[in-house]
Design a protein around this motif. Sequence first.
Motif, PDB file in Angstrom:
ATOM      1  N   GLY A  24       0.813  -1.222   0.000  1.00 12.31           N
ATOM      2  CA  GLY A  24       0.000   0.000   0.000  1.00 12.31           C
ATOM      3  C   GLY A  24       0.839   1.261   0.000  1.00 12.31           C
ATOM      4  O   GLY A  24       0.476   2.266  -0.612  1.00 12.31           O
ATOM      5  N   MET A  25       2.005   1.212   0.671  1.00 14.11           N
ATOM      6  CA  MET A  25       2.880   2.380   0.735  1.00 14.11           C
ATOM      7  C   MET A  25       3.599   2.627  -0.586  1.00 14.11           C
ATOM      8  O   MET A  25       4.080   3.731  -0.844  1.00 14.11           O
ATOM      9  CB  MET A  25       3.916   2.201   1.847  1.00 14.11           C
ATOM     10  N   VAL A  26       3.703   1.595  -1.433  1.00 14.37           N
ATOM     11  CA  VAL A  26       4.371   1.747  -2.731  1.00 14.37           C
ATOM     12  C   VAL A  26       3.509   2.549  -3.704  1.00 14.37           C
ATOM     13  O   VAL A  26       4.027   3.172  -4.637  1.00 14.37           O
ATOM     14  CB  VAL A  26       4.696   0.355  -3.327  1.00 14.37           C
ATOM     15  N   ALA A  27       2.203   2.586  -3.474  1.00 13.59           N
ATOM     16  CA  ALA A  27       1.293   3.293  -4.386  1.00 13.59           C
ATOM     17  C   ALA A  27       1.675   4.774  -4.485  1.00 13.59           C
ATOM     18  O   ALA A  27       2.108   5.374  -3.498  1.00 13.59           O
ATOM     19  CB  ALA A  27      -0.150   3.157  -3.889  1.00 13.59           C
ATOM     20  N   PRO A  28       1.544   5.367  -5.683  1.00 11.90           N
ATOM     21  CA  PRO A  28       1.961   6.758  -5.881  1.00 11.90           C
ATOM     22  C   PRO A  28       0.979   7.784  -5.320  1.00 11.90           C
ATOM     23  O   PRO A  28       0.443   8.634  -6.032  1.00 11.90           O
ATOM     24  CB  PRO A  28       2.045   6.859  -7.413  1.00 11.90           C
ATOM     25  N   VAL A  29       0.711   7.695  -4.016  1.00 14.92           N
ATOM     26  CA  VAL A  29      -0.110   8.691  -3.326  1.00 14.92           C
ATOM     27  C   VAL A  29       0.664   9.177  -2.102  1.00 14.92           C
ATOM     28  O   VAL A  29       1.557   8.481  -1.612  1.00 14.92           O
ATOM     29  CB  VAL A  29      -1.479   8.123  -2.896  1.00 14.92           C
ATOM     30  N   GLN A  30       0.314  10.343  -1.629  1.00 19.66           N
ATOM     31  CA  GLN A  30       1.039  10.943  -0.525  1.00 19.66           C
ATOM     32  C   GLN A  30       0.997  10.058   0.714  1.00 19.66           C
ATOM     33  O   GLN A  30      -0.063   9.825   1.296  1.00 19.66           O
ATOM     34  CB  GLN A  30       0.448  12.328  -0.188  1.00 19.66           C
ATOM     35  N   GLY A  31       2.185   9.579   1.132  1.00 20.13           N
ATOM     36  CA  GLY A  31       2.302   8.828   2.380  1.00 20.13           C
ATOM     37  C   GLY A  31       1.493   7.553   2.444  1.00 20.13           C
ATOM     38  O   GLY A  31       1.222   7.044   3.535  1.00 20.13           O
ATOM     39  N   GLY A  32       1.092   7.005   1.291  1.00 20.94           N
ATOM     40  CA  GLY A  32       0.288   5.779   1.316  1.00 20.94           C
ATOM     41  C   GLY A  32      -1.116   5.978   1.853  1.00 20.94           C
ATOM     42  O   GLY A  32      -1.786   5.004   2.231  1.00 20.94           O
ATOM     43  N   ILE A  33      -1.575   7.232   1.909  1.00 22.15           N
ATOM     44  CA  ILE A  33      -2.899   7.525   2.464  1.00 22.15           C
ATOM     45  C   ILE A  33      -3.967   6.801   1.644  1.00 22.15           C
ATOM     46  O   ILE A  33      -4.017   6.899   0.426  1.00 22.15           O
ATOM     47  CB  ILE A  33      -3.180   9.044   2.455  1.00 22.15           C
TER      48      ILE A  33
END
Length: 334
Positions: A266-275
């Motif tokens: 989930g943290m690898v996703a290209p969103v701020q801080g894995g939010i």
Amino acid sequence: MLNPKVKQGIQVAISLAVAIWIFWFLYKDIELATLTEQVKSSNWFWILSSLVISLLGFWIRGWRWALLIQSDEGEPVTANRAYHAVMVGYLVNLLVPRAGEVARCGVLARTNGIAVGQLIGTVILERSIDLLFLTGTILLAFLLENKLFLALSGDLIDLNSLTEGLLNNFPIFAGGLIVFFIFLYFIFKRFRNHGFINKLQNFGRQLLTGVKSISTLKNPLGFWSSSVLIWMIYFLTMYTVSLGIQSTANLAPGEVLLVMVMGSIGMVAPVQGGIGTFHALVAYILIQFGVSETDGKIFAAIIHGTQVIMIMIVGLVSWIIMLKIPAWNKPDTL
């Protein structure tokens, strides 16, 4: 053509909007009183312990990065200075996805006089090694929780029908597989100079070269042992939080490992801080372990929220410390 800064601004806005939407969708049905009650009933000794363990992991990550930086120019990088640069990077990542990698290189280039390009090369290698360890961790989680993996796969695919179909049509399947690999071979050979394929080949070569170059470090054992320790600390961070929350206190270590794997993805996703993505995947896997949907979402919110608050505080402190260090100036030569 859009201005690069405008384009980047649009990308950041879109990723933030997606993150906020996912987060809102997950938590729109959870009352604030329920979340507050869970926070109050949690054992904060374990949750605060997870933050201390996580902070140690950040410092080890800084030390590992310092081991990678071998440069004849500028000033040698200490573990503490690399740690502060890493924390600045995590802070920037909360605002702009992936920008933290460049930010930490820029901060260290300013204080130590090492070329940003050279520092970025070490970060790419570091991230490539992390990807290898993530793959290994996923494999370990599969070995420990293979029944759950198969059960989850069974929910998505009828494994019995799929297996029976493969056996009944094995010659066709085997022939198709051979043709597929031959096709891939000719595609790579024919378009080896094409942009995308060239990038894939270059990435593979750079990764292999990078892994080989680790043996030339002054302390290769320290690099590999710290890499293992970083992922052990990721696990301990998740495990101590699980002990502090009543609904997850009885999870087995293997189950917590699988939760950690899902959170890492989930943290690898290209969103701020894995939010949003972190919360969705962690809550999903906890539900498979019998944790209620509400408790699973609250667990994800607690561990992610405490980590974000710590990064904001510690990252700001590190930023101030790095700003107070005078910019490196090349010594005058005779």
